[in-house]
Design a protein around this motif. Structure first.
Motif: not given
Length: 366
Positions: A85-89, A94-99, A110-113
């Motif tokens: 999440y930090q890596y994704s700012d 961005r977090f979803i895109a990285n997952l 989406f559950p993770l996000a």
């Protein structure tokens, strides 16, 4: 309407609960994908996660084992999600895109996000500030690791690993390419730009058990034997020193099946030590890694400068022994506040004025 309200009263708490807890299948999926990408060379996402977990102490002494089995350690899994999440700012999209770039199953993303964004929604500012500080010294991902012998990949297949304990810990695997590289012609070798190809990872050294292994790894000219001296100045067995009399000097004591003790007392150093702690690090960094202030034996007395109690912080019970020293002792009124037969707190304002740093740091591994 009443039935609707009753239904909502029953469903809403369940929905909220689901957002604050991961299903085991989702956790397993994330764990498997992280393990898979950690085996790839120069993987930016898992490399970032692993280094942050190392520096923060979330991975203990063996980051590789932790990364390969996040599903078996809920606290480590949460830490991995936090640093992704930090890596994704701290940006949900961005977090979803990285997952998705890690090829997680669609019903895991989406559950993770939702889980991660909810869990760390109040930490955004601190995470972004920490990222900016982290990137000042981050040198890039160190991935391409070999799984441990007991590792089973996402397809349920047992992964073969290197037989040499140090090679396995470093992620080295014999290959045709490697063999070809070893037989390259002298002319080709002279054309290449000389680079430092030494491995500066400390963790493999916890698996070494004999001086002969050290000599095999580092060469006889880079290993010497010395008396091990404790804080009281007394001899305490024997130690072996790698790269003696250099900034990269490292001391290792063998204790059989009880593991090794690795000590740093020189700086600057190229070694990548557990938790990111090195000799020369400022007191503020140590407090940050521990997550809270701790207690120290006052200077100029028995075991002076030794951390005596981590106060339940991240380093508590982790077999980390640290001795501190004060560089700025020119003002007796200030220095006298932290000397003598007493215990002091690491958050005393005067310690900042005294420029307190890590003098020596030892790690005990099994």
């Amino acid at each position: 309407m009443k039935r609707f309200l009753v239904l909502m009263a029953l469903v809403l708490p369940l929905a909220i609960s689901a957002q604050n807890k991961l299903a085991q299948a989702v956790a397993d999926d994330f764990s498997a994908r992280v393990a898979h990408h950690y085996q790839q060379k120069n993987d930016s996402i898992t490399g970032y996660i692993a280094e942050q977990m190392t520096r923060s102490g979330n991975a203990g002494l063996d980051i590789d084992t932790t990364i390969f089995n996040l599903k078996g350690d809920p606290a480590a899994l949460d830490a991995a999600l936090k640093y992704l999440y930090q890596y994704s700012d701290c940006n949900r999209q961005r977090f979803i895109a990285n997952l998705r770039s890690m090829n997680l199953q669609s019903n895991s993303v989406f559950p993770l996000a939702t889980y991660t964004a909810n869990k760390y929604k109040n930490d955004t500012k601190a995470l972004l500030e920490d990222k900016a500080d982290f990137l000042k010294t981050y040198t890039g991902p160190v991935t391409g690791k070999t799984p441990p012998p007991s590792y089973v990949n996402a397809a349920g297949e047992v992964v073969a690993t290197a037989t040499n304990p140090v090679a396995a810990a470093n992620g080295e695997q014999p290959s045709a390419t490697a063999a070809a590289a070893n037989t390259a012609s002298p002319a080709a070798a002279t054309e290449a730009t000389p680079t430092d190809t030494r491995n500066w990872e400390v963790r493999p050294l916890f698996q070494v058990r004999t001086p002969e292994q050290l000599v095999e790894i580092f060469g006889k000219d880079n290993v010497t034997q010395r008396d091990a001296i404790n804080l009281a100045g007394d001899k305490e067995g024997e130690a072996y020193v790698i790269y003696p009399d250099t900034d990269n000097e490292l001391e290792i004591q063998f204790d059989g099946d009880n593991g090794n003790i690795i000590t740093f007392a020189h700086y600057p150093s190229k070694w990548k030590s557990p938790y990111g702690i090195k000799a020369g690090d400022p007191l503020d960094k140590l407090i940050k890694v521990n997550g809270r202030p701790f207690r120290i034996n006052a200077f100029e007395w028995t075991n002076g400068g030794l951390v005596s109690d981590w106060q339940g912080g991240a380093l508590d019970g982790k077999s980390v022994v640290i001795q501190l020293k004060a560089n700025n002792t020119g003002d007796p009124k200030q220095y006298d506040q932290v000397t003598g037969d007493k215990i002091i707190r690491s958050d005393m304002p005067v310690l900042k004025k005294l420029d307190v740093i890590v003098q020596t740091v030892s790690f005990k591994g099994n």
